[in-house]
Structure formats: C-alpha cells, structure tokens
Design a protein around this motif. Sequence first.
Motif, mmCIF file in Angstrom:
data_model
loop_
_atom_site.group_PDB
_atom_site.id
_atom_site.type_symbol
_atom_site.label_atom_id
_atom_site.label_comp_id
_atom_site.label_asym_id
_atom_site.label_seq_id
_atom_site.Cartn_x
_atom_site.Cartn_y
_atom_site.Cartn_z
ATOM 1 N N GLU A 32 0.828 -1.213 0.000
ATOM 2 C CA GLU A 32 0.000 0.000 0.000
ATOM 3 C C GLU A 32 0.859 1.258 0.000
ATOM 4 O O GLU A 32 0.578 2.213 -0.724
ATOM 5 N N ASN A 36 1.171 4.087 -2.938
ATOM 6 C CA ASN A 36 0.922 5.510 -2.690
ATOM 7 C C ASN A 36 2.101 6.354 -3.166
ATOM 8 O O ASN A 36 1.909 7.425 -3.741
ATOM 9 N N LYS A 82 -7.879 10.642 -4.988
ATOM 10 C CA LYS A 82 -7.715 10.115 -6.342
ATOM 11 C C LYS A 82 -9.002 10.038 -7.144
ATOM 12 O O LYS A 82 -8.981 10.068 -8.366
ATOM 13 N N GLY A 96 -3.942 3.132 -6.368
ATOM 14 C CA GLY A 96 -4.915 3.054 -5.285
ATOM 15 C C GLY A 96 -6.061 4.000 -5.560
ATOM 16 O O GLY A 96 -5.933 4.915 -6.350
ATOM 17 N N ALA A 101 -6.118 2.464 2.768
ATOM 18 C CA ALA A 101 -4.840 1.961 3.246
ATOM 19 C C ALA A 101 -4.386 2.644 4.530
ATOM 20 O O ALA A 101 -4.158 1.985 5.546
HETATM 21 MG MG MG Z 1 -3.245 3.978 -1.485
#
Ligand code: MG
Length: 599
Positions: A32, A36, A82, A96, A101
Amino acid sequence: MMQREIKILDKNVADKIAAGEVVDRPVSIVKELVENAIDSGADNITVEMRDGGKSYLRVTDNGCGIDSDYIETAFQRHATSKISTATDLDSILTLGFRGEALASICAVSRVEVITKTADSKIGRRVIAESSEIRNNDPTGCPEGTTITVKDLFFNVPARRKFLASDGAESRRIVDLVSRFALAYPDIRFKLINGSRVVFNTSGKGNILENIIQIYGSDLGRDLIQVSGDQGNSHIRGFVSNPGMSLSSRSRQIFCVNGRIVSSPLIERALEKAYKERLFSGRFPIAFLFIAVPPESIDVNIHPTKKEIRFHDNAEIEDFITETVKKALTHKEAVPEVRHKADRPAPELSPLPEGRPQTEMTVEENGYQEEYDVINLLSTIRDKVSVQEEAASEYIRSAPQAEDVSKPFDFNTLSVIGVLFDTYILATDEHDFYMLDQHAAHERVFYEKLLHQFHSAEKYSQQLMVPLNFTVPADTVSTEDQWIGDVRNMGYDIEFFGNHTYIVREIPAFMDMSEAENFLTDILNQFADRPDLTDPSRLDKIITRSCKSAVKGGDHLTSEEITALMDQLKQCNNPYSCPHGRPTFVRMTKYEIEKMFKRV
Ligand code: MG
Ligand code: ADP
C-alpha cells in the motif's frame, strides 16, 4: 454458542476488523505504501524494514507530498484524493483509489507521517495509533513523504500469531519490492533490511542492470536476451540459459503494458519454448516485458484477481514461444561450464534475509515459499493509458537482441578429438565444446523417427531374415491401437500367431539392433494400455523408446563423427536430447584461463 443481543460494534473494533481486509501482514503494508508513493509521482522510493517488517517499516518518497490541510483526512476510511465521483471509477490512472490503506494501517499499528508539498514552506509531522491522531505539528523536512509504521498488531495480539518468522516475512517484502523495481525501471528503488542494503536500482530504465542489482550478477550471467516484434506487439526481456533452471516458477516475472501480471498463457508459452531443453519439473527463469495494443487485452479490475486476458490467445502464445525459442538458438544458450570457485558457495543455513538466492541448491532446500505477491500487486487498476503508452515506447526503443548475439552456427566448429569414447571435443574461435555422443545420437534418432512418422513417404529397408517378436498377451489384444502407428514409423509388421509378430522391414535410418530395441520397448509400453487419445502420450512413448534404442559409449570413426555432427546440425533442436539432457556444453576460453589463474 447461544446468540443473544445484537449490538453495533465499537468504532475501534470495527476499524480493526475492516483493517484486516487490507493489512494482513507486513508485506501488504509495504504494497500500500509503495503504491501511494508511485501514485505521488515519486522517482525515488526507499523501503526500510526491521524484524521482517513487524516492528518497523518505513517508506520514503520524493513525490508530491500531502497538503497539511488534508493530512488528518487522509487517515480516515474512504478518504482519497484520487477519485471523487462514481464516474471517475471509469478512468482511474492510479494504483490506489479506495482510500482505505492509511486508515487500515493506523488501526493496527503506530504510524508517523512526515510530509511536505512543493508549495508549502514547512512540512508536517503527524503521529497516529489505533485510529487516533496523537500529534500534528509543523516540522522541517524535504519535499515528499515518509511514512513509518511501527509495532504492527501491537493492539491485536491474536493477529500477530499468524505472522510467519521474520525471515519469511522479510522475504515476501524483498520479493514484492523486487517486482515493483522491475516493473518501474524509471523509479529508483532502494530496499534496506535492518542495517543491510538489499538492493538499490538506478532508475535509469535498464532492465538487465535492475535484474543484476536485485538478483545478483551470478544470475545475470546466465541470462539470454529476448527480443521480438510482431505488428504492434513487442517482447523484450531476459530468460535463463537452459543449463540453469529452478524447481519452481518463482523467478518468472511477466510485465504486460507496464503492469506485473500472472498469466498461465505466458507460463505455457515459456514452457513450450523450453520443451526438450529442460527436464520435466524444472522451470526457466524469465523476465518478460510485453507490450501489446491496449485494446487486445482485458485487465481485471477486481482486487483479488491478478490475471490479464489476451483476446487472441493463440496468436500471442505463439509469438511468445517463437520469440523465446529464437533466443534459445543463440550461442549464449548453449549450457556453459564454469570454474567452481567462481560461484559463491550457496548459503544453506541460516537462510539469508537479504538478496533472493538464485542457486538451485538453496531453492531446493525449501527456501522458496510459494507466495503469490502478484496477487497483491495487480491491484485494482494501473495507470492504464499513460503507463501503457510509456511501456510500449520504452519497449520499442530497447535494443534488438540480434544486435547482441547470433544464432549458434555449427559450421564454425572443428572437431579435435574424442574423450572416453563418449564425448566429442570441438572448438570454435573462442570456445571449447564437449558433445555427448549418446545424447546427440538420441536427438538425431528421435527427429528422424518423428519425421518418418509424420511424412507420407516411408523409408524402410527390407530384412534378409525377418525378425520374430514375442509380445505380452495384452499387446496382441490391443493391436488395433498401435499397429498403425508402428507401421507409420516405417516397420512392416504383421501378426504371426501365438503371441508373435513378424517384422520384414525396418525404418531405413536404423540399424538392426536399434530397430529391435526400439520395437521391443515400444511394444512393451503398449501392453500397459496407454491412453493414446492423448496426443502427448505417443510422443512420450517414442521419447522413452529412443533411449533404449540408442547405445552410448561406442567407438566412432572420424567419418561417423562427421556424419553425426552433420545430422545434429540439421535437427530442429540440436541442443538437447528428447529428455532435456544437453547434447553439448560450452566452456569459454576465458573460463579456462581463469582455471589456470592466468587471468
Ligand atoms: Mg493507497
Ligand atoms: P488511496 O491511495 O486509495 O487514495 P490511501 O489511504 O492509500 O488511499 O491514501 C489516502 C490519501 O493520502 C491518498 O489519496 C493521497 O492523497 C494521500 N497519500 C498517501 N500516501 C501518500 C504519499 N506517499 N504521497 C502523497 N500523498 C499520499
């Protein structure tokens, strides 16, 4: 247990349960955090771990950073920068987007985030644990983000029990970060385990350099460059010399349009390319980077699915097989003999935590745990269009394998002698070769037999005195299942009565003893009632019978040696016998000079 009241769970408990879906072991946190970091546009990512990541994990990037106004929000479940609307789901360009996360990680550990964006003068340091923000203060720091995760599952001891040993957990992380580094050759990845740097890639986009950085120069030396183009599809990468193989597929890494995928199709295509070059149960090493037109694949967006689907399976499979096969005809693909002292002694125990081992001995020692990191890797979505473009461009501009090596040319060989009546010695300008007479003969025999079997015209020789064969009763009763095949090979064979067959003609290329041994072996195998509807069954029977037909260790005259070399040269696959033993091996002049300590 009797069920009584129904209650709404505490937020605290609910968070921990939800976290379990994202964070089950240290490697999933690394996944994760690295995703990121990639999403943040970083081109420099450092991953650090201690104690298999259980006590300490840190991921540092030089990406866009997190705005101080939003930093606390980032820790909340379903907080993401996002996407904002459901329609955004159709055009996700990041790894992601679920916004789970950070929330999940901080529900089960102690997290520190230090971050700074380009347009803020000062950075921010936030500390959170068990889903609570503890500190949020300004701090001086470089642009980008550093996230430290300490004491995983300190508040859920039951989960800690399910973690493997430090060594096993750290190997998963090494494997995962290795794959990230290979898939993103333009990002500098540094992986640190305890006080040791495991690897450090350059970020200059050179695949081989990355492979060597990650897996060691020993493995790098055994790799053969692969390159193929077909329409708008391109393959670049590296595969192992057939002289070196592993007991699992653990070192097969496939990247399609910039995304690491698992694909039974690619595995199968590879297996076909190596057919007869490796013993069954052995697997090549492969790093294949494939670029295909985006419309020719389906990318699974389901989080637990990891496979990619090609629309035209047969075409891409053949393309991969042919491209790899072509690479295996190069001189570099002739198994090489090396001076022992040159190779590092395999470390057997304790198992090293750092660099993944490539020595087979270690692999067979149970080092390689079957762990499907790809499952984790091919998450929800990639930077579909952007990355595909970049990947295709990158792959197209990679050097052509023809630039670097030529197909092996038998005509350059001159025979200089025979050793133990078994090995033909030969040289070309640079290298020394040993040919196994028996393996070579078997290969020639096998290909001639298959050729005869499949061609309409049969070349046979009549026997002055016909041969009589007594066979098991079962063979007689299943005659209709095999007699056609045996005749197709060039035998004139007929039932003579009383468990006996009479043979009047044998294949033209066999001598008497070969013809007799081959037939005896094959008839005995047919007695076991093989399932001949399976096309590979017949091939297996033929392969086995070749072995018993061809004798090794006979003295060959120089004419016979020339004839054998000539016949081998004409084979489709002159490099191995039908069972995967090499027909010849190579030793470089350099290797010989090293042995004598001249260099
Ligand atoms: Mg993420
Ligand atoms: P997601 O990645 O699904 O959006 P996360 O929980 O992983 O959710 O992260 C939440 C948000 O925190 C991200 O959307 C992003 O805005 C920010 N973030 C997390 N890590 C980083 C990082 N390394 N660099 C920049 N922003 C980050």
